[in-house]
Motif scaffolding. Structure first.
Motif, PDB file in Angstrom:
ATOM      1  N   GLU A 193      -7.905  -0.213  48.422  1.00 56.09           N
ATOM      2  CA  GLU A 193      -7.686   0.436  47.134  1.00 56.09           C
ATOM      3  C   GLU A 193      -8.774   1.453  46.815  1.00 56.09           C
ATOM      4  O   GLU A 193      -8.502   2.506  46.243  1.00 56.09           O
ATOM      5  CB  GLU A 193      -7.630  -0.630  46.031  1.00 56.09           C
ATOM      6  N   ARG A 194      -9.987   1.112  47.207  1.00 53.68           N
ATOM      7  CA  ARG A 194     -11.113   2.027  46.962  1.00 53.68           C
ATOM      8  C   ARG A 194     -12.162   1.817  48.039  1.00 53.68           C
ATOM      9  O   ARG A 194     -12.641   0.694  48.222  1.00 53.68           O
ATOM     10  CB  ARG A 194     -11.712   1.774  45.579  1.00 53.68           C
ATOM     11  N   GLN A 211     -12.891  -1.995  48.153  1.00 52.05           N
ATOM     12  CA  GLN A 211     -12.181  -2.854  47.200  1.00 52.05           C
ATOM     13  C   GLN A 211     -10.733  -3.018  47.644  1.00 52.05           C
ATOM     14  O   GLN A 211     -10.046  -2.047  47.966  1.00 52.05           O
ATOM     15  CB  GLN A 211     -12.208  -2.247  45.794  1.00 52.05           C
ATOM     16  N   LYS A 212     -10.277  -4.275  47.670  1.00 51.26           N
ATOM     17  CA  LYS A 212      -8.898  -4.578  48.025  1.00 51.26           C
ATOM     18  C   LYS A 212      -8.474  -5.826  47.276  1.00 51.26           C
ATOM     19  O   LYS A 212      -9.228  -6.799  47.200  1.00 51.26           O
ATOM     20  CB  LYS A 212      -8.777  -4.787  49.540  1.00 51.26           C
ATOM     21  N   ASN A 213      -7.260  -5.780  46.706  1.00 50.81           N
ATOM     22  CA  ASN A 213      -6.757  -6.897  45.897  1.00 50.81           C
ATOM     23  C   ASN A 213      -7.739  -7.261  44.792  1.00 50.81           C
ATOM     24  O   ASN A 213      -7.970  -8.438  44.501  1.00 50.81           O
ATOM     25  CB  ASN A 213      -6.474  -8.116  46.786  1.00 50.81           C
ATOM     26  N   GLN A 214      -8.302  -6.207  44.172  1.00 51.81           N
ATOM     27  CA  GLN A 214      -9.231  -6.358  43.053  1.00 51.81           C
ATOM     28  C   GLN A 214     -10.516  -7.090  43.430  1.00 51.81           C
ATOM     29  O   GLN A 214     -11.233  -7.574  42.557  1.00 51.81           O
ATOM     30  CB  GLN A 214      -8.544  -7.082  41.883  1.00 51.81           C
ATOM     31  N   LYS A 215     -10.820  -7.178  44.708  1.00 49.16           N
ATOM     32  CA  LYS A 215     -12.055  -7.810  45.162  1.00 49.16           C
ATOM     33  C   LYS A 215     -12.891  -6.795  45.935  1.00 49.16           C
ATOM     34  O   LYS A 215     -12.356  -6.005  46.726  1.00 49.16           O
ATOM     35  CB  LYS A 215     -11.757  -9.022  46.052  1.00 49.16           C
ATOM     36  N   THR A 216     -14.196  -6.826  45.710  1.00 50.24           N
ATOM     37  CA  THR A 216     -15.103  -5.956  46.444  1.00 50.24           C
ATOM     38  C   THR A 216     -15.665  -6.713  47.632  1.00 50.24           C
ATOM     39  O   THR A 216     -16.148  -7.842  47.501  1.00 50.24           O
ATOM     40  CB  THR A 216     -16.256  -5.481  45.538  1.00 50.24           C
ATOM     41  N   LYS A 236     -19.365 -11.090  41.556  1.00 45.67           N
ATOM     42  CA  LYS A 236     -19.105 -10.335  40.340  1.00 45.67           C
ATOM     43  C   LYS A 236     -20.277 -10.455  39.378  1.00 45.67           C
ATOM     44  O   LYS A 236     -21.015 -11.449  39.398  1.00 45.67           O
ATOM     45  CB  LYS A 236     -17.820 -10.836  39.660  1.00 45.67           C
TER      46      LYS A 236
END
Length: 240
Positions: A193-194, A211-216, A236
């Protein structure tokens, strides 16, 4: 005497009224000119041709004109190979203006300058190359130190993941690797994603932060094989 005074006052007020009328007319003309200037400026801004990069239109093909051109060759140090980007330029019309997307790298040509043999990284031009960087046998300590390229990592947009009919860096990207001659292309990660960073941090390691699936996540890969060594989630923090 009174008649003379009244006549003088009348002439004075006539001059005042004339001056006021001229001042009002002048102000109105200035306002009109300023309005016309603002209108022309806005019209030019709205209808001017817009130029962007890293944007490939994959929607309405009929209204898009395309050009393909090779870029400048880049030497891969310590090898007989050079990389040459293939750029895809597009022109298309919007409602009030035309738009042109330039310098969109969609493929790479790897050419052996010793044999003049070459190969493409991809067999097609349907992707967008966001980044491509060479990995070396050792990190450079000084500018005059020689080193040898041992591989290449690529950041690629393969599909329109957000449904806006364009390939851009806002779409999900894939991380891939290849040999210095463009062979042995393989994906390392998909659906990113990022992508925060891809960096060779040691002679034998590459660090990837994404970042993938809202996890870094952080990952370490070996050089030159680009085999994954380890993976860890970034803890986090409270942003308040």
């Amino acid at each position: 005497m009174d008649a003379v005074v009244e006549h003088s006052e009348s002439r004075f007020f006539k001059h005042v009224w004339r001056f006021n009328a001229l001042a009002i007319a002048g102000a109105a003309i200035v306002c009109i000119l300023l309005g016309l200037y603002a209108g022309v400026t806005i019209f030019k801004e709205e209808t001017r041709s817009r130029r962007v990069t890293n944007v490939v239109n994959v929607g309405e093909k009929d209204s898009v004109s395309e050009e393909f051109a090779l870029g400048s060759a880049t030497i891969i140090a310590g090898t007989p190979y050079v990389r040459v980007p293939l750029y895809r330029a597009q022109s298309y019309s919007a409602l009030y203006y035309s738009k042109r997307s330039e310098q969109n790298a969609v493929n790479f040509l790897f050419l052996n300058i010793s044999t003049n043999e070459s190969r493409w990284l991809f067999e097609r031009t349907g992707q967008l190359m966001i980044d491509s960087q060479v990995l070396y046998s050792k990190l450079r300590i000084s500018s005059d130190e020689s080193r040898t390229g041992v591989g290449v990592v690529h950041v690629v947009v393969e599909r329109d993941s957000n449904g806006d009919n364009r390939l851009t860096d806002k779409d999900a990207v894939s991380l891939a690797a290849s040999a210095v001659d463009g062979a042995n292309y393989r994906k390392l990660l998909e659906g990113i994603e990022r992508l925060y960073s891809v960096q060779q941090i040691a002679d034998d390691k590459v660090l990837v932060l994404y970042q993938k699936n809202q996890k870094t996540v952080s990952e370490l890969y070996s050089v030159p094989s680009m085999e994954r060594l380890s993976q860890a989630s970034i803890p986090k923090i409270d942003l308040n």
